[in-house]
Design a protein around this motif. Structure first.
Motif, PDB file in Angstrom:
ATOM      1  N   LEU A 645       0.725  -1.081  -0.071  1.00 21.17           N
ATOM      2  CA  LEU A 645      -0.041   0.000   0.169  1.00 21.17           C
ATOM      3  C   LEU A 645       1.017   1.297   0.183  1.00 21.17           C
ATOM      4  O   LEU A 645       0.701   2.166  -0.988  1.00 21.17           O
ATOM      5  N   THR A 646       1.714   1.310   0.924  1.00 20.68           N
ATOM      6  CA  THR A 646       2.633   2.690   0.945  1.00 20.68           C
ATOM      7  C   THR A 646       3.926   2.479   0.419  1.00 20.68           C
ATOM      8  O   THR A 646       4.613   3.778   0.337  1.00 20.68           O
ATOM      9  N   SER A 647       4.477   1.232  -0.066  1.00 19.01           N
ATOM     10  CA  SER A 647       5.694   1.247  -0.781  1.00 19.01           C
ATOM     11  C   SER A 647       6.895   1.175   0.353  1.00 19.01           C
ATOM     12  O   SER A 647       7.836   1.449  -0.119  1.00 19.01           O
ATOM     13  N   LEU A 648       6.531   1.395   1.579  1.00 18.39           N
ATOM     14  CA  LEU A 648       7.394   1.459   2.580  1.00 18.39           C
ATOM     15  C   LEU A 648       8.005   0.149   2.983  1.00 18.39           C
ATOM     16  O   LEU A 648       7.493  -0.920   2.459  1.00 18.39           O
ATOM     17  N   PRO A 649       9.345  -0.075   3.732  1.00 17.35           N
ATOM     18  CA  PRO A 649       9.659  -1.423   4.188  1.00 17.35           C
ATOM     19  C   PRO A 649       8.656  -2.016   5.000  1.00 17.35           C
ATOM     20  O   PRO A 649       8.029  -1.277   5.715  1.00 17.35           O
ATOM     21  N   ASN A 650       8.611  -3.395   4.932  1.00 20.04           N
ATOM     22  CA  ASN A 650       7.527  -3.889   5.770  1.00 20.04           C
ATOM     23  C   ASN A 650       8.422  -4.711   7.030  1.00 20.04           C
ATOM     24  O   ASN A 650       9.626  -4.363   7.201  1.00 20.04           O
ATOM     25  N   ARG A 651       7.569  -5.331   7.574  1.00 20.33           N
ATOM     26  CA  ARG A 651       8.206  -5.964   9.037  1.00 20.33           C
ATOM     27  C   ARG A 651       9.515  -6.889   8.684  1.00 20.33           C
ATOM     28  O   ARG A 651      10.427  -6.379   9.557  1.00 20.33           O
ATOM     29  N   VAL A 652       9.370  -7.541   7.749  1.00 18.32           N
ATOM     30  CA  VAL A 652      10.807  -8.355   7.402  1.00 18.32           C
ATOM     31  C   VAL A 652      11.861  -7.624   7.248  1.00 18.32           C
ATOM     32  O   VAL A 652      12.872  -7.891   7.837  1.00 18.32           O
ATOM     33  N   LEU A 653      11.627  -6.533   6.384  1.00 15.27           N
ATOM     34  CA  LEU A 653      13.015  -5.799   5.938  1.00 15.27           C
ATOM     35  C   LEU A 653      13.299  -4.746   7.157  1.00 15.27           C
ATOM     36  O   LEU A 653      14.486  -4.465   7.353  1.00 15.27           O
ATOM     37  N   PHE A 654      12.450  -4.375   8.036  1.00 16.28           N
ATOM     38  CA  PHE A 654      12.557  -3.450   8.977  1.00 16.28           C
ATOM     39  C   PHE A 654      13.510  -4.152  10.136  1.00 16.28           C
ATOM     40  O   PHE A 654      14.492  -3.667  10.507  1.00 16.28           O
ATOM     41  N   PHE A 655      13.369  -5.392  10.456  1.00 18.55           N
ATOM     42  CA  PHE A 655      14.036  -6.342  11.296  1.00 18.55           C
ATOM     43  C   PHE A 655      15.453  -6.494  10.717  1.00 18.55           C
ATOM     44  O   PHE A 655      16.411  -6.555  11.535  1.00 18.55           O
ATOM     45  N   ASP A 656      15.423  -6.637   9.498  1.00 19.09           N
ATOM     46  CA  ASP A 656      16.866  -6.838   8.729  1.00 19.09           C
ATOM     47  C   ASP A 656      17.744  -5.333   8.904  1.00 19.09           C
ATOM     48  O   ASP A 656      18.884  -5.576   9.327  1.00 19.09           O
TER      49      ASP A 656
END
Length: 815
Positions: A645-656
């Motif tokens: 929806l927002t094209s922002l990093p999601n939870r998976v990429l956030f933790f990485d």
């Protein structure tokens, strides 16, 4: 004397004994019972509704009396003191039990001064325009309102009881009101749990066709059918009280009884499905039918005794017919004992059976001949029926396969003669018409050239320890209606012919070195194929020429292929070429980049192998365009790591990224901040404007957050209306507060949704490393806890995490 047939005699007796007497008496009695029972049921149900209406009137009057008594106990001096009124209402537990949704005190001008139990968001609001207040203030008498929508929203209905509070001089000093939420448990809604019979219930409505109480609470907000849709309902609203039949909005027919309440004028109704109310009628019908069922054999017994002599020849004929059949094909005629219709029937039956016996003998001879013909045929064959069972396995096939007929006939396993594991044979495909399976079952197959609807397949098989090349032909066997009832499959051992053809093909392949034959193999390939002699092009197919940006293969002849290899891939290509030239084996396939004639690049997978071209040592280069495959891989990686929806990093990429940021912070010893954000009032936007507007707000929120941070920082969406921000490489821990204030200021501007504006705040929790040194999940929990503290402190603020969560994180909370 006229001649009557047996059919007429029996029909007259059965009709006179059963049709006139039994059916007529039982039918008239049942009709009388149904009429009387329906009238009695309607009367009893109306009595029940009347009693329930009287009880409900008592409950409503009791609630009103309780409210009036409390209103009279309020001193006039208390009417102007909201604190004393609030304490007084909180202490009246009797009111709380009657009006579970609360009671309130209104000033003579309609201002709500106190409300209990709990605190109300409407204290201080003006309710002078409400009908229940206006009626009570004008008349000075208690009043019960009609249902109306609650100011709390959600489509819930409520009823308000009011009583005037008078001063010593008789003037109105206030109004005491008690609220009853119709969708909650109270003395009105308990009516919905009372059952009428096994499947019936009560409901309550008013003259405006508005539902007040109903077992299905979703019906409370749905008005009854309009005028003219239900005649009985129109009569009840016009003043009728009584019972009648009607079809409910859900399409179920039922019996309804109505009684108007004296206290409010509302109408109490009882509804009961006809299937439940008139169940005794169904039992009566069953009893009548059962009685007729018992009487029918008695009447038939009388007919049997009367017509015994008439039916004796027919019974003898039936016994002879039952004894016929079996394997015998001979037929002995049945004696004719009478000259009526039964005698004619026996004569016709004898003639028919003699003809059938003659035809059966002929068919048996033909069947025996066909079976013997197949059994002694020199051509190996077998037959399966429509159930895939083997019914014929001839001797030639036994000799060819070494499998005896007794191990196959009656079973569904013809595959055992040719294969080591279960699979379908050609006859199975013909029986089922599963032609789409041929490509999976046989490498070489075609339609039969001689047999319509037949199939042919061939291949190498190991029979009796030797390799044999067999040719299979299968065709369907249909009955007179065209239905497939069996399939026959024949086999031919053409091993000698196959070996000869194989040797010929080997000889042709050995001399198939010519360039023209090679061109026909590769000119339609989608992969690029090139032949290099001394590393220069001597042949390239159209696909390869197009991939290198040339309009014709002739443009490449004599040029080195190294010219079309990008600089970064030159070393890999030379290693492949050297490997193929020195080891005389194919080099491993490697992904490389080619340069087209217009100097653009194309991603390829390239393999190099040794080749002989016109008697010279050469190299064969095959290259395949993998651009689409890489793009698809990149798209999959994007979908796996970014919010759609927002094209922002999601939870998976956030933790990485968080793991990487923490590692850098530990290595270079600089502060790092993790911010956990939750949008305030976002649910109201979804409820008010819809989820499409909510999605637009989320996208705009993501853009505002990215504008508030640096390029080295990361904004991610965790799900729903929750976001996180990683502030890496900070000079000081207090820099996080500056970013938080910048975000709150950015969210101060209203959001444009559905042509209007909506205010959305943001609550921020901040966890700073290394003061919150923990694992990644622990840091997220700390920031989340600080965010919830921000929510508790009024929302639209930020808070730093501390073990006690007692001190502020610096900065000023901003709305």
């Amino acid at each position: 004397m006229p001649r009557f047939s047996l059919k007429i005699k029996l029909a007259l007796v059965v009709f006179l004994l059963i049709g006139i007497v039994s059916t007529g008496v039982a039918g008239l009695g049942l009709m009388f019972f149904i009429k009387e029972f329906e009238a009695s049921t309607a009367s009893r149900q109306y009595s029940v509704v009347s009693a329930m209406a009287a009880e409900l009137d008592d409950r409503i009057a009791a609630a009103q009396r309780e409210l009036v008594a409390v209103a009279m106990s309020i001193p006039p001096s208390m009417a102007g003191d909201p604190d004393r009124l609030q304490h007084f209402l909180d202490s009246r537990l009797d009111l709380h039990q009657v009006f579970s949704d609360g009671t309130g005190f209104f000033s003579p001008k309609g201002i709500l001064l106190a409300y209990a139990p709990g605190q109300s968001l409407f204290i201080g609001k003006d309710f002078s325009s409400r009908e229940y207040f206006a009626r009570t203030a004008a008349s000075g008498k208690p009043y019960i309102s009609e249902p109306f929508l609650s100011a709390r929203g959600g489509g819930r209905l409520q009823v308000v009881f009011t009583a005037p509070v008078l001063g010593g001089d008789g003037r109105l000093v206030g109004v005491l009101g008690g609220r009853v939420e119709l969708a909650e448990e109270n003395f009105l809604s308990r009516l919905a749990r009372v059952r009428v019979g096994d499947g019936g219930n009560f409901f309550l409505f008013n003259d405006q066709r508005q539902m007040i109480v109903h077992p299905d609470r979703d019906r409370l907000s749905v008005p009854l059918g309009g005028k003219g849709k239900q005649e009985l309902l129109d009569r009840v609203i016009g003043g009728y009280e009584g019972s009648g039949e009607m079809v409910s909005p859900s399409g179920v027919a039922g019996i309804y009884s109505f009684k108007r309440l004296h206290t409010t004028g509302w109408i109490l109704a009882a509804e009961r499905p006809l299937s439940d109310a008139y169940e005794p009628i169904e039992r009566a019908r069953f009893l009548v039918i059962s009685s007729l069922t018992i009487l029918l054999p008695v009447a038939l017994l009388a007919v049997w005794l009367f017509a015994g002599r008439l039916t004796a020849p027919l019974l003898m004929f039936a016994r002879r017919v039952r004894t016929m059949g079996g394997e015998s094909i001979s037929f002995e005629p049945i004696p004719v004992l009478s000259r009526d219709e039964i005698g004619e029937l026996v004569q016709a039956f004898n003639t028919m059976m003699q003809e059938l016996s003659s035809q059966r003998r002929l068919l048996e001879r033909e069947k025996s001949f066909a079976v013997q013909l197949l059994q002694h045929s020199a051509l190996p064959c077998y037959v399966i029926d429509a159930e895939h069972r083997v019914i014929i396995w001839n001797k030639a096939l036994e000799e060819l396969t070494g499998v005896e007929a007794k191990s196959q006939v009656g079973l569904k396993e013809p595959w055992r003669a040719f294969y080591t594991e279960p699979r379908r044979v050609l006859a199975d495909v013909v029986v089922d018409g599963a032609l789409h399976e041929m490509a999976d079952l046989y490498d070489c197959y075609a339609d039969s050239e001689l047999i319509p609807e037949g199939l042919r397949a061939e291949g190498w098989y190991r029979l009796k320890g030797r390799q044999r090349y067999l040719c299979f032909d299968a065709a369907p066997i249909r009955d007179s209606e065209g239905k497939v009832v069996a399939a026959i499959e024949t086999l031919q051992d053409v091993t000698l012919k196959a070996n000869t053809e194989e040797r010929l093909r080997t000889m042709v392949a050995a001399i198939g070195e010519s360039e023209e034959r090679f061109r026909r193999l590769v000119e339609l390939s989608l992969d690029g194929i090139a032949i290099l002699v001394e590393r220069r092009f001597v042949f390239v197919n159209p696909a390869g020429s197009e991939m290198l940006g040339c309009t014709s293969p002739d443009q490449l002849m004599g040029r080195e292929m190294l010219e079309f290899i990008q600089r970064e891939s030159e070393e890999l290509f030379l290693e492949q070429v050297s490997h193929a030239e020195q080891s005389d084996t194919s080099a491993p396939w490697i992904e490389e980049r080619l340069l087209r004639s217009d100097r653009t690049t194309v991603e390829v997978e390239l393999g190099v192998g040794p080749f002989v071209y016109r008697g010279q040592r050469a190299l064969q280069v095959i290259f395949r365009d993998i651009t689409e495959r890489r793009l698809a891989k990149a798209r999959l990686e994007t979908l796996a790591h970014y919010d759609s929806l927002t094209s922002l990093p999601n939870r998976v990429l956030f933790f990485d990224r968080l793991n990487h940021a923490v590692s850098e912070a530990k290595r270079y010893r600089h502060p790092l901040a993790l911010m956990y954000l939750d949008l305030d009032c976002f649910k109201e936007i979804n409820d008010r404007f819809g989820h499409a507007a909510g999605d637009a707000v989320l996208m705009e929120a993501g853009e505002r957050l990215k504008e508030c941070v640096r390029a080295c920082d990361m904004v991610a969406r965790m799900g729903g209306d929750e976001f996180t921000i990683i502030l890496a490489k900070m000079a000081e821990a207090e820099d996080a507060a500056v970013v938080a204030e910048r975000i709150i200021k950015a969210f101060a501007s209203p959001f444009q949704v559905e042509g209007g504006e909506a205010g959305v705040g943001v609550s921020i929790g901040i966890c700073v490393y290394p003061s919150c040194d923990s694992d990644l999940d622990g840091m997220v929990r700390f920031a989340d806890s600080a965010m919830y503290r921000a929510k508790q402190d009024g929302k639209n603020v930020y808070r730093f995490y501390s073990p006690e969560m007692g001190r502020r994180g610096g900065g000023t909370a901003r709305a």
